[in-house]
Write an enzyme that holds these catalytic residues in place. Structure first.
Site, PDB file in Angstrom:
ATOM      1  N   HIS A 150      -0.603  14.439  29.949  1.00 33.27           N
ATOM      2  CA  HIS A 150      -1.764  14.408  29.062  1.00 33.27           C
ATOM      3  C   HIS A 150      -1.538  13.435  27.904  1.00 33.27           C
ATOM      4  O   HIS A 150      -0.566  13.588  27.150  1.00 33.27           O
ATOM      5  CB  HIS A 150      -1.996  15.826  28.521  1.00 33.27           C
ATOM      6  N   HIS A 171      -7.795   9.010  21.092  1.00 33.20           N
ATOM      7  CA  HIS A 171      -8.535  10.245  21.376  1.00 33.20           C
ATOM      8  C   HIS A 171      -9.630  10.511  20.348  1.00 33.20           C
ATOM      9  O   HIS A 171     -10.785  10.735  20.690  1.00 33.20           O
ATOM     10  CB  HIS A 171      -7.568  11.434  21.417  1.00 33.20           C
TER      11      HIS A 171
END
Ligand code: G3P
Ligand code: MG
Length: 245
Positions: A11, A53
């Site tokens: 991730h 992100h």
């Protein structure tokens, strides 16, 4: 389009042990034995695709402000590693092209999450797909695109129809099948938190491989694999690899 998901995806690279969405993070995943990484891509003020992100620079760099209001040149001057640990000081926010080049050099596979800033869904989906299609060699299976933003998936399909796509959701909606069909997605990605065995069986029974995020405990991963989940996206991919089927 058939897509085979690996059992473990790192991730944002390997977010528990290296700064997320950096080249150091992608290399760390590789060093941990991971074959596939997930990372997030969005556009700068001047339309350059970068790995990031959040909508703001504040948490993962030494800069401040909105990504959509900052130029690529200004973002390139920021430090994206020191916030995580001193050994990563000097790490930069990578451009999407640099991340693609690292994948090509190392043989890592990827799930590229299209993560548009609000209002830039179509533009971001089209740019990510266009860049990837232009740079990726024809003789190698391409990365899987995914997004929470359906408009980004629609734009990616229009820009590069041959790139595989996955639909990303937090909670599984009642009309998951219709959405997958409408968006022509090959895989289904959802949070593991409210998932149950019956939903996994239904999605997989309909022929869609499943990725679940973000699972960092081996025990939970064992349960999810037991339900038939194909792929687990983890900040600690090495812990999940240890229990992967
Ligand atoms: O793609 C899985 C996961 O990355 C989605 O959530 O917020 O970590 O991008 P987020
Ligand atoms: Mg993501």
């Amino acid at each position: 389009m058939t897509v085979r998901l690996p059992s473990v995806v790192g991730h944002r690279g390997a977010a528990a042990s290296a700064p997320e969405n950096t080249l150091a993070g992608l290399r760390r995943a590789l060093a941990l034995g991971v074959r596939c990484v997930e990372f997030d891509v969005k556009l700068t003020a001047d339309g350059v695709a970068i790995l990031m992100h959040d909508d703001t620079l504040d948490r993962t760099t030494d800069g401040k402000g909105r990504v959509a209001a900052t130029t690529a040149a200004a973002i390139r001057s920021l430090d994206a590693g020191a916030w995580f640990a001193p050994e990563f000081a000097g790490e930069r926010v990578p451009g999407f092209e640099a991340a693609i080049d690292l994948l090509l050099e190392t043989g890592l596979d990827a799930n590229v999450e299209i993560k548009p800033c609000a209002g830039r869904e179509t533009e971001t989906g089209a740019a990510v797909a266009r860049i990837l299609a232009a740079r990726w060699p024809r003789d190698r299976a391409p990365p899987l695109l995914s997004s929470f933003a359906e408009a980004s998936l629609v734009a990616a399909r229009a820009a590069a129809p041959a790139l595989p796509r996955g639909l990303l959701v937090k909670h599984v909606p009642a009309d998951w099948r219709a959405r997958l069909d409408r968006l022509d997605c090959a895989t289904f990605h959802c949070s593991h938190r409210e998932l149950d065995a019956a939903t996994v069986a239904a999605v997989r029974g309909a022929g869609f491989p499943m990725l679940v995020y973000t699972v960092n405990e081996a025990e939970r991963a064992r349960t999810l694999f037991g339900w038939g989940v194909d792929c687990i996206c983890s900040d600690r991919p090495e812990a999940i690899l240890a229990v992967a089927p």
